[in-house]
Design an enzyme around this catalytic site. Structure first.
Site, PDB file in Angstrom:
ATOM      1  N   ASP A  34       0.824  -1.206   0.000  1.00  0.00           N
ATOM      2  CA  ASP A  34       0.000   0.000   0.000  1.00  0.00           C
ATOM      3  C   ASP A  34       0.862   1.261   0.000  1.00  0.00           C
ATOM      4  OD1 ASP A  34      -2.224   1.669   0.301  1.00  0.00           O
ATOM      5  OD2 ASP A  34      -3.176   0.317   1.724  1.00  0.00           O
ATOM      6  N   CYS A  73      -6.437   3.784  -3.330  1.00  0.00           N
ATOM      7  CA  CYS A  73      -6.273   2.352  -3.040  1.00  0.00           C
ATOM      8  C   CYS A  73      -7.355   1.454  -3.639  1.00  0.00           C
ATOM      9  CB  CYS A  73      -6.234   2.140  -1.533  1.00  0.00           C
ATOM     10  SG  CYS A  73      -4.928   3.053  -0.685  1.00  0.00           S
ATOM     11  N   HIS A 132      -9.993  -3.501  -0.381  1.00  0.00           N
ATOM     12  CA  HIS A 132      -9.827  -2.210   0.292  1.00  0.00           C
ATOM     13  C   HIS A 132     -10.223  -2.253   1.758  1.00  0.00           C
ATOM     14  CE1 HIS A 132      -9.189   2.046   0.765  1.00  0.00           C
ATOM     15  NE2 HIS A 132     -10.388   2.161   1.312  1.00  0.00           N
TER      16      HIS A 132
END
Length: 491
Positions: A34, A73, A132
Site C-alpha cells: 500500500d 487504493c 480495500h
C-alpha cells in the site's frame, strides 16, 4: 526485413515454448503493498534500505515504468483485479469493489483474476489488505459490523489477525499501544517510532500468518495462489524502532520538485487532507505553506522506516519459499497500488495525476524462465497483470480487456517493438496518458488551464507544463488520449 521476421518468429516460438514446457501450473505468491513509491534499491535509490525486495528483484524482472490506473487504493485494486479501465466515475472511488463486487451473486464472468484461478483448480488464500476495506473482506467481522465480504467468490480461505487492535479497520491505522487513528479520534501524529518487534504492528502478524500458510500449502497437491497484503508504508508511518535506526534523519534528501509546477491550476493538486487529518502532526503543510526542511526530513524518515519494515516482512516470505522448496515453481509478484508524493509539488499524499502518484513498483519473478530480463523499460499498466498471470498459469482469459500479457517482455533479447507504450490513468476530473517521452493530462473542469504536458527527457520531475508552447504535440497526444477514453468524460 528478413531479420525482423526471424526475430518475430523467435519471439513467438519462445512464448509458445514457455506454454508448452510448463504444463504443470505454477504456484503464485502475490504481494500487495500500500502506498509504495518505486523508491527502492532495485529502482536505483541509494538512500532507501530494502535488501529483501532488492534480492527478490535480482531473481526476476523490475518494471521501471509501471503505472496504475487510479491513484487511490480501492479503485486501483479494482482495476488490477478485474483487468479493466474504469468506465464509471464511481470506479474511481475506494468504494469501487464494494459497489461492483461485494454482495453480488456469482456470475459467469469471474469477479477477479483470483476467482478465475480458483475456478481453474487453484487453492486461493488471502491475508491482509487485498481489496480495500479489511472488515469488508474478512468473515470474522461480519457478525459485529454487518459487513459483506468484498471478494465473496475469490477465496478458498481468507485470514487476518487483528491482534490487540481487535478489528481490521483499527489495525489498518494501528499504533503500538493497541490504539488507532480511529479510537484516538485523530489525536495522533502521522508517524510513530515504536519500541516493539515486528509483530508489534499488524504487518508482522500478517507475515506470521503467511508463513504458516506456506508451511501448509507446501504439502498441497493443488497449485496455490497466496495473496499477502501489507499495510505499510500507508499512513500512519509507524514502524518498529530498529527500522528508524537504519537512517540518519539529517542526511535524508528532499524532493527535487518542492514547488508547484509552472503554468498549472492548483485544482490539479490538493492540500494533503489525508496527511493533515492526523491532528497532532507538528506542521500542517499545504499548497500555500510548505513543510519546513526539518519536518519534511522527519516525515520522509518515517516513510522510509515503514518501507524497510515492510521489506523485512517480504524477506520472511521469500525465505520460507526457499526453505520449503517452493521457489522452483512459484511465480512471485510484488505490486504497489500507487505512488505517494512526499512533498513533491507541496503535496503529501496520492490522489493526483502526476508521475509520483501514478508510478509504482512492479516486480515479477518466474523461476521457470532461465534468462529473465532484469530491467524492463517499456511502459506497462496494472491492467496488464491479469492477462499475464492467466498465460503464466495456463488459464484462459475470460474476457477481452485493454490489458496485455507481459510474458514476451520478460525474456532477454525479446523483440518488443510491437508493444504499444501508453498507460492511462484517471482521477480528479481528468485523464492522463504516459508515453515514452511525455505525460499528457486533460482535465474536464472549469478551472484553466485544462491541459498539462511534461517532457520527461528534460523535466522528469514534472516542474513545467509546456502544453501552451506545443500545440501540434498536444493535438497528436489528444488522439492517443482518446484511445484510453472509456466514457468517463469524452463520450
Amino acid at each position: 526485413m528478413r531479420y525482423l521476421v526471424f526475430l518475430a518468429f523467435l519471439s513467438f516460438f519462445k512464448v509458445f515454448s514457455f506454454q508448452a514446457k510448463n504444463d504443470t501450473p505454477p504456484n503464485v505468491l502475490f504481494i500487495f503493498v500500500d502506498d509504495l513509491r518505486p523508491e527502492l534499491g532495485c529502482y536505483g535509490t541509494k538512500i532507501i534500505k530494502t535488501p529483501n525486495i532488492d534480492r527478490l528483484a535480482s531473481q526476476g524482472s523490475v518494471f521501471n515504468k509501471h503505472y496504475v490506473q487510479v491513484p487511490t487504493c480501492g479503485a486501483s485494486r479494482y482495476a488490477l483485479l478485474t483487468g479493466l479501465l474504469p468506465k464509471a466515475k464511481n470506479q474511481l472511488s475506494n468504494e469501487a469493489i464494494r459497489t461492483y463486487i461485494s454482495g453480488q451473486p456469482e456470475k459467469d464472468t469471474p469477479e477477479t483474476f483470483i476467482h478465475q484461478l480458483r475456478r481453474n483448480g487453484y487453492f486461493t488464500v488471502g491475508i491482509g489488505k487485498i481489496s480495500h476495506y479489511i472488515d469488508g473482506l474478512y468473515g470474522y467481522a461480519e457478525s459485529s459490523i454487518g459487513a459483506k465480504p468484498e471478494l465473496p467468490y475469490s477465496w478458498d480461505k481468507n485470514l487476518f489477525d487483528p491482534g490487540k487492535w481487535k478489528d481490521g479497520w483499527d489495525a489498518f491505522f494501528a499504533y503500538a499501544d493497541g490504539s488507532s487513528r480511529i479510537t484516538k479520534k485523530r489525536q495522533v501524529k502521522p508517524y510513530e517510532n515504536g519500541n516493539v518487534g515486528d509483530e508489534g504492528y499488524p504487518d508482522g502478524l500478517s507475515a506470521k500468518l503467511a508463513l504458516h500458510q506456506l508451511d501448509s500449502l507446501s504439502n498441497s497437491k493443488r497449485p496455490f495462489f497466496l495473496a499477502v497484503g501489507f499495510f505499510k508504508p500507508h499512513l500512519p508511518f509507524n514502524a518498529p524502532k530498529k527500522y528508524w535506526n537504519m537512517y540518519r534523519e539529517d542526511s535524508i534528501p528532499l524532493t527535487p520538485s518542492p514547488e508547484i509546477p509552472e503554468y498549472i491550476n492548483l485544482a490539479s493538486l490538493h492540500n494533503s487532507p489525508e496527511f493533515n487529518r492526523y491532528a497532532l502532526g507538528e506542521e500542517k503543510p499545504d499548497l500555500n505553506t510548505p513543510a519546513s526542511r526539518a519536518y519534511a526530513q522527519k516525515i520522509r524518515h518515517a516513510y522510509y522506516a515503514a518501507v524497510s519494515y515492510m521489506d523485512a516482512q517480504v524477506g520472511k516470505l521469500i525465505e520460507k519459499l526457499k526453505e520449503k522448496g517452493l521457489d522452483k515453481n512459484t511465480v512471485v509478484v510484488l505490486w504497489g497500488d500507487h505512488g505517494w508524493q512526499l512533498g513533491d509539488h507541496r503535496v503529501w499524499g496520492k490522489h493526483t495525476l502526476f508521475e509520483r502518484a501514478l508510478r509504482s513498483p512492479l516486480i515479477i519473478v518466474d523461476p521457470r524462465i532461465k534468462e529473465q530480463k532484469k530491467k524492463i523499460d517499456k511502459i506497462v499498466s496494472s491492467i496488464d497483470v491479469y492477462p499475464t498471470l492467466m498465460e503464466m498459469c495456463n488459464v484462459e482469459m475470460p474476457y477481452k480487456t485493454k490489458g496485455r500479457s507481459m510474458i514476451g517482455l520478460l525474456y532477454q533479447n525479446e523483440l518488443d517493438k510491437a508493444w504499444k507504450e501508453a498507460s492511462y490513468s484517471y482521477f480528479n476530473k481528468g485523464i492522463s496518458v504516459r508515453v515514452p517521452r511525455y505525460r499528457y493530462t486533460k482535465y474536464f473542469r472549469d478551472e484553466f488551464p485544462v491541459v498539462e504536458l511534461y517532457d520527461h527527457t528534460v523535466d522528469p520531475n514534472e516542474n513545467v507544463n509546456i502544453a501552451a508552447t506545443k500545440p501540434h504535440l498536444v493535438k497528436k497526444l489528444d488522439s492517443i488520449l482518446e484511445e484510453g477514453d472509456t466514457g468517463l468524460y469524452l463520450k
